[in-house]
Scaffold this active site. Structure first.
Site, mmCIF file in Angstrom:
data_model
loop_
_atom_site.group_PDB
_atom_site.id
_atom_site.type_symbol
_atom_site.label_atom_id
_atom_site.label_comp_id
_atom_site.label_asym_id
_atom_site.label_seq_id
_atom_site.Cartn_x
_atom_site.Cartn_y
_atom_site.Cartn_z
ATOM 1 N N ASP A 469 0.767 -1.094 -0.026
ATOM 2 C CA ASP A 469 0.032 -0.003 0.095
ATOM 3 C C ASP A 469 0.819 1.406 -0.053
ATOM 4 O O ASP A 469 2.059 1.075 -0.122
ATOM 5 C CB ASP A 469 -0.984 0.067 1.287
ATOM 6 N N GLY A 506 -4.181 4.167 -7.914
ATOM 7 C CA GLY A 506 -4.257 4.340 -9.243
ATOM 8 C C GLY A 506 -3.416 5.597 -9.524
ATOM 9 O O GLY A 506 -4.000 6.555 -10.425
ATOM 10 N N ASN A 507 -2.291 5.849 -9.241
ATOM 11 C CA ASN A 507 -1.278 6.895 -9.562
ATOM 12 C C ASN A 507 -0.362 6.638 -10.608
ATOM 13 O O ASN A 507 0.694 7.290 -10.729
ATOM 14 C CB ASN A 507 -0.774 7.639 -8.346
ATOM 15 N N ASP A 526 -10.032 3.045 -3.534
ATOM 16 C CA ASP A 526 -10.645 1.830 -3.047
ATOM 17 C C ASP A 526 -11.929 1.625 -3.590
ATOM 18 O O ASP A 526 -12.884 2.512 -3.834
ATOM 19 C CB ASP A 526 -10.864 2.164 -1.662
#
Length: 871
Positions: A469, A506-507, A526
Site C-alpha cells: 500500500d 491508481g497513480n 478503493d
C-alpha cells in the site's frame, strides 16, 4: 525492456505457464505420476546400505537374485532416469534427484522408497515423482493428527510448532504442495505435460503404541487421516495403502502392538473407502537380529530387505487399486503445473481472496484458518483462487528489538509463519499486506527504511504475494518508481519469488513502468460495496477514468505480469445478484485480478455460483492475456470485446441505464465476419449461429450478457492497434505542446484542449493563447517526457470564469505526488492576479505532473509546452 525488467525475468525461481489452452488440444505427453510416501521413521528408512555383516543392502543384493535390478553390471547402484524423488532425511536436509540408494534417514540408508519406486517405474511409461514426507518419533494422535479428528471445524488453533496437535500433518501437506508447485525442479525433463497424484503410501505407528490413549484412538484417527488427505489434495478416490508397523514380527505379543496393527489392517474395510484403501500385514517382513545389521529391536533391525519388502508390498497393492479403479472408470485428475520455460510469475491475472472487504481490520487466526478451509471445501481453490491475502492490521503496533515486524499476539498468537504453513497445507498461496510509508493505513508499522528486513521476514514466513500500500508514502521523499525499485530489489535479494501487488491509489504505475517492479497495480482508489463504485473502478481500467480517452482504457499496458487492477471484488457484498454478476463479468472481460472479498464462510449459493462460474473464469484466465476494451459507449449502453487464444472472442453487452433496451453487437465492431456461433457463458449454452450481428433483447438496469462469439481454431481475432508513442511522449526536437500529447494519467476532470475549462478561448491579461489546457481544481495531469525535454514553459492564471474571491495554486512535480518533488510552485494566486510565466529545467525527467488545486476554481496552463534542444 529496461535492465530492471531483464533482471526480474532472469532471477525469478518459480514460473508459471497455463497448460490447458482453450482450443481443446490434448496434452501431447503422459502426465507425471506423483506418489506420496508418508509416515515416521520406518518410512524415513533405516535399512543399512553397507554397514554390518548381514542384512545390509549390499549383502541382500549379493545373496538374493530378486534384487539384482538395483545394481549395474559393474556393481554400482543404479539410478533411474524415469523415477525422481524428493525426500528429507533425519536432519531435515532436502534430497532430490534420480531414484537410487541413499534416500533414507541417513545418506547411508534406504527406506521403502527404493523398491516402491522401481516397481512403479517399471509399470508406468509416465515419468514418476516420489514425494517422501517423513519425520521420526511422531504419532497420529498428536503430531500427524488430521484436522477432522480434532473437531468438525478442524484444529482449534493453527499448529505452530512441534508437539502442537496436527503440526506435522500441516507440514506434510505444505511440503507436498511446495514440491508440486515447482515440479520442473524435481522432474528435470518435465515439459509441461501436467501431473496426477496417483497414490499415497503410509507407514507409521510405533509412537501410537507407546501411548495408551493414542493407541485406543488409532483406527479412528487413521480413518480421519485418509479422508482429510483426500480432501486437502482434492482427490476423493486417491489410492491409499497402509503398511502396518510390523513391530517385532509375529513374535510381538504386546497388547497395544497387536491393537495398533489390527487397527491398521481394519481400516481397509471401512465402508466409505469402497476398495480404494489397502492394508498390508508386514510381519512376514521381519528378519531376525542374527541376520540383520543391528541388534536393535526397532527400525526393522536396520535390515535392508525388510524395507525392500515393505516398498514392494506398498507398490503392488497400489497398482492393484489403480487397476481396479481403471476398471470402474475412476481416474485421478490431470492438473496444470508450473512450466519450466515461462518467464512469468503471473501469466494470467492472479486469483484469490483478500480479507479487507469482508473484515477490514477485524482479522485473526481463526478467521483466516476458516477461510482457508472454505477455499478448499467450496471448490474455490480448484477453480483457480490460489492466493489467500491478509490485508492491513495483522501486525503488532511495534517492531521487535531487531527491527522486525511481528504478529499481533492477540489476533495471531502462533505467528505469521504458522499462518503461512497452514495456508500452504491447503494448496493455497500465502499473501500478506504491508505499506511503503512509515505507517500502514491503519497506523501500524510500515516498511519505510525497513524494506529489506521486511522482505526477508516475508520470505522466511513463506509469503508468495505482497500487497504493498501507499499510505504515508508522500513522506518518503521518493518517487513511486524509486520506492518500488527498492522493494523489487529487496524481493530479489531474498531469492524467494513473491508477487508484488502495487497499491498506489491508481497513480499511474502503468505509465511509469510498474511492470518493471511488480506484477499488478491499482488503477483506482478503493472499491466499495456499491454498484456505482464498481462501475467507477472498472472505468479506470477499461475506460477514460484515468487516462486519455484515445487510449480506450489501459488494455495496451496489460499482459503477463502486467495486470491493471481496479481493486478487489465486492461480489457477495452488493445489493443484488444482478449487480454481483455484472461486477464479475466486468472484471473477467478486463483481465483484472480476481481477488474475492466476501465472507466465504457464509456466502449464498448464488454468490458461490458466480465466483465459481467456470466459463466466465476462463475468459479472465485466457492465456492470450488480452485485456478487453470498449467498442461501444453511448447512452449508458456499453459493449466490450476481448480476443481470446482459441480464435473466438468474448463480448460483454451491458445496460447501465434505467430503461430496458435491446443491445446490438455487430461483427465489424469485434473483428469478425460471416456466420458465427454465439454462446452464453453464464448459461453455459450455445445460442445458435448468427450472421453479422447479435442482439441482446430487453436488458434492464445492470443486466448484461457475457458471450463467446466465433469458431474455435480459426485465425486469432485481432485487437485494436496500440497508440503510437509519438502521440503521448516527446519524440521530436523543438517545441511540443502538451495539448498535442495524450496525458498518461488524470485525476479530477479531463482538461480542455486549447480552450478554457468552459470551452472559451484562453485569454490572460488581454492576450489570447491558441494553445494550452483549461482545468478545474483539483486537477492532476501526468505527461511523459521520456527524458527527452530540456525546458517546460507555460503561462498560468486563474480563468475569468472562476468565482469571485477564489484562489488557486499551480505546481509542477516530478512523476507523481508521492515523491513530493515540486519543481515549480506558484503559491496561492487570486482571480485577477497578474499572469505568471513558467520556465523551468526538466532535463532528464521521464514524467511531469501538472497539479492545479483550489476550491471549485478554474485555471489555465496557457502555452504549456516542452522544448527539446532549447528554442
Amino acid at each position: 525492456m529496461n535492465n530492471q525488467s531483464k533482471v526480474k525475468n532472469q532471477i525469478r525461481l518459480i514460473v508459471f505457464f497455463i497448460l490447458f489452452s482453450f482450443t481443446n488440444k490434448t496434452i501431447s505427453q503422459e502426465p507425471v505420476k506423483v506418489f506420496i510416501l508418508a509416515g515416521q521413521s520406518n518410512m524415513q528408512g533405516h535399512g543399512e546400505i553397507e554397514k554390518g555383516e548381514k542384512g545390509n543392502l549390499k549383502w541382500v543384493v549379493k545373496n538374493k537374485d530378486s534384487y539384482k535390478h538395483l545394481v549395474n553390471d559393474d556393481g554400482t547402484w543404479k539410478k533411474r532416469n524415469d523415477v525422481n524423488i524428493y525426500a528429507t532425511d533425519k536432519f531435515n536436509v532436502v534430497k532430490t534427484g534420480k531414484l537410487t540408494v541413499g534416500y533414507g534417514a541417513f545418506p547411508t540408508t534406504i527406506g521403502p522408497e527404493l523398491e516402491f519406486g522401481n516397481i512403479i517405474g517399471d509399470h508406468f511409461k509416465n515419468k514418476v515423482l516420489l514425494i517422501k514426507t517423513t519425520w521420526g518419533g511422531k504419532s497420529l494422535a498428536v503430531d500427524f493428527c488430521p484436522p477432522s479428528a480434532v473437531s468438525t471445524s478442524g484444529y482449534h488453533e493453527i499448529p505452530a510448532k512441534a508437539k502442537d496437535t496436527g503440526y506435522y500433518y500441516v507440514q506434510m501437506l505444505s511440503t507436498i504442495y511446495k514440491v508440486l508447485d515447482s515440479l520442473h525442479k524435481h522432474v528435470p525433463d518435465y515439459k509441461g505435460e501436467g501431473y496426477e497424484i496417483a497414490g499415497f503410501g503410509w507407514h507409521q505407528g510405533w509412537n501410537d503404541r507407546v501411548n495408551k490413549k493414542a493407541n485406543a484412538a488409532y483406527q479412528s484417527n487413521l480413518i480421519h487421516l485418509i479422508k482429510d488427505v483426500r480432501r486437502d489434495l482434492s482427490s476423493p478416490n486417491l489410492p491409499f495403502v497402509i503398511a502396518s508397523t510390523g513391530m517385532k514380527g509375529w513374535n510381538d505379543k504386546d497388547p497395544r502392538a497387536l491393537s495398533l496393527m489390527n487397527a491398521q489392517l481394519a481400516v481397509a474395510n471401512h465402508t466409505e473407502f469402497n476398495g480404494n484403501v489397502a492394508a498390508i500385514d508386514t510381519r512376514d517382513f521381519w528378519r531376525d537380529i542374527e541376520n540383520s545389521p543391528s541388534k536393535q529391536v526397532y527400525h526393522w533391525n536396520r535390515n535392508a530387505e525388510s524395507y525392500l519388502l515393505v516398498g514392494r508390498a506398498i507398490a503392488k497393492n497400489m497398482l492393484s487399486i489403480i487397476e481396479l479403479n481403471t476398471s470402474k472408470n475412476i481416474h485421478q485428475k490431470i492438473r496444470p503445473v508450473p512450466a519450466y520455460n515461462s518467464d512469468y510469475l503471473t501469466p494470467t491475472p492472479p486469483m484469490g481472496w483478500n480479507s479487507w472487504n469482508a473484515f477490514e481490520k477485524d482479522i485473526d487466526e481463526k478467521k483466516i484458518k476458516e477461510i482457508a478451509d472454505v477455499m478448499v471445501s467450496s471448490g474455490m481453490r480448484d477453480a483457480g483462487y490460489k492466493y489467500l491475502v491478509l490485508d492491513d492490521a495483522w501486525m503488532a503496533s511495534e517492531r521487535n528489538k531487531k527491527g522486525e515486524l511481528v504478529a499481533d499476539s492477540i489476533k495471531f498468537p502462533n505467528g505469521m509463519k504458522a499462518v503461512g504453513d497452514y495456508i500452504h497445507s491447503k494448496g493455497l498461496k500465502y499473501g500478506i499486506y504491508q505499506c511503503r510509508g512509515y505507517l500502514t493505513c491503519q497506523k501500524l508499522p510500515g516498511s519505510f527504511e525497513h524494506e529489506q528486513i521486511d522482505m526477508n521476514s516475508f520470505a522466511k514466513w513463506g509469503v508468495d504475494y505482497i500487497k504493498l500500500d501507499a499510505c504515508y508514502a508522500a513522506k518518503n521523499n521518493r518517487l513511486s518508481s524509486e520506492d518500488f525499485a527498492i522493494y523489487h530489489e529487496a524481493i530479489l535479494n531474498t531469492n524467494r519469488p513473491m508477487v508484488l501487488s502495487i497499491s498506489d491509489f491508481g497513480n499511474g504505475a502503468w505509465a511509469w513502468g510498474g511492470k518493471n517492479y511488480g506484477e499488478l497495480w491499482r488503477t483506482s482508489g478503493d472499491i466499495y460495496p456499491r454498484i456505482g463504485s464498481v462501475y467507477h473502478c472498472a472505468e479506470t481500467s477499461g475506460g477514460n477514468g484515468t487516462i486519455h480517452p484515445a487510449f480506450n482504457g489501459l488494455w495496451q499496458f496489460a499482459g503477463p505480469d502486467s495486470w491493471n487492477d481496479p481493486d478487489m471484488l465486492q461480489v457477495g457484498n452488493l445489493n443484488t445478484t444482478d449487480e454481483d454478476k455484472v461486477h464479475f463479468s466486468l472484471w473477467s472481460i478486463l483481465a483484472a485480478p480476481l481477488m474475492a472479498g466476501n465472507d466465504l464462510r457464509s456466502m449464498s449459493k448464488d454468490v458461490k455460483d458466480i465466483l465459481l462460474a467456470p466459463e466466465v473464469i476462463a475468459i479472465n484466465q485466457d492465456p492470450r492475456g488480452h485485456q478487453g476494451y470498449r467498442v461501444f459507449n453511448k447512452d449508458s449502453i456499453e459493449i466490450y470485446n476481448k480476443p481470446l487464444s482459441d480464435g473466438t472472442t468474448a463480448v460483454l453487452i451491458l445496460n447501465k441505464g434505467q430503461n430496458k433496451t435491446d443491445i446490438i453487437v455487430k461483427w465489424n465492431q469485434i473483428g469478425l465476419k460471416g456466420p458465427q456461433m454465439v454462446r452464453d457463458l453464464w448459461l453455459q449454452k450455445d445460442l445458435g449461429i448468427y450472421h453479422g450481428a447479435f442482439t441482446g433483447k430487453n436488458l434492464g438496469k445492470h443486466e448484461h450478457l457475457l458471450l463467446k462469439i466465433g469458431t474455435k481454431g480459426q485465425q486469432l481475432v485481432e485487437g485494436p492497434l496500440p497508440i503510437p508513442e509519438e502521440n503521448y511522449t516527446v519524440t521530436k526536437s523543438g517545441t511540443t505542446y502538451l495539448s498535442d500529447l495524450y496525458y498518461m494519467l488524470k485525476n479530477g476532470g479531463a482538461p480542455k484542449k486549447d480552450k478554457t475549462y468552459n470551452g472559451k478561448t484562453i485569454k490572460i491579461k488581454g492576450k489570447k493563447y491558441k494553445k494550452g489546457l483549461g482545468v478545474k481544481s483539483n486537477s492532476q495531469l501526468m505527461y511523459k517526457l521520456d527524458g527527452k525535454a530540456n525546458r517546460f514553459k507555460a503561462v498560468v492564471s486563474l480563468d475569468k470564469d472562476a468565482p469571485k474571491n477564489t484562489a488557486g495554486q499551480f505546481k509542477v512535480m516530478v512523476e507523481d505526488k508521492f515523491g513530493g518533488r515540486v519543481i515549480y510552485d506558484s503559491g496561492k494566486i487570486k482571480k485577477g492576479a497578474s499572469k505568471i510565466e513558467i520556465d523551468i529545467d526538466v532535463k532528464g525527467l521521464d514524467f511531469i505532473l501538472l497539479d492545479f488545486s483550489g476550491k471549485k476554481v478554474f485555471g489555465n496552463w496557457a502555452d504549456a509546452r516542452v522544448i527539446k534542444n532549447n528554442e
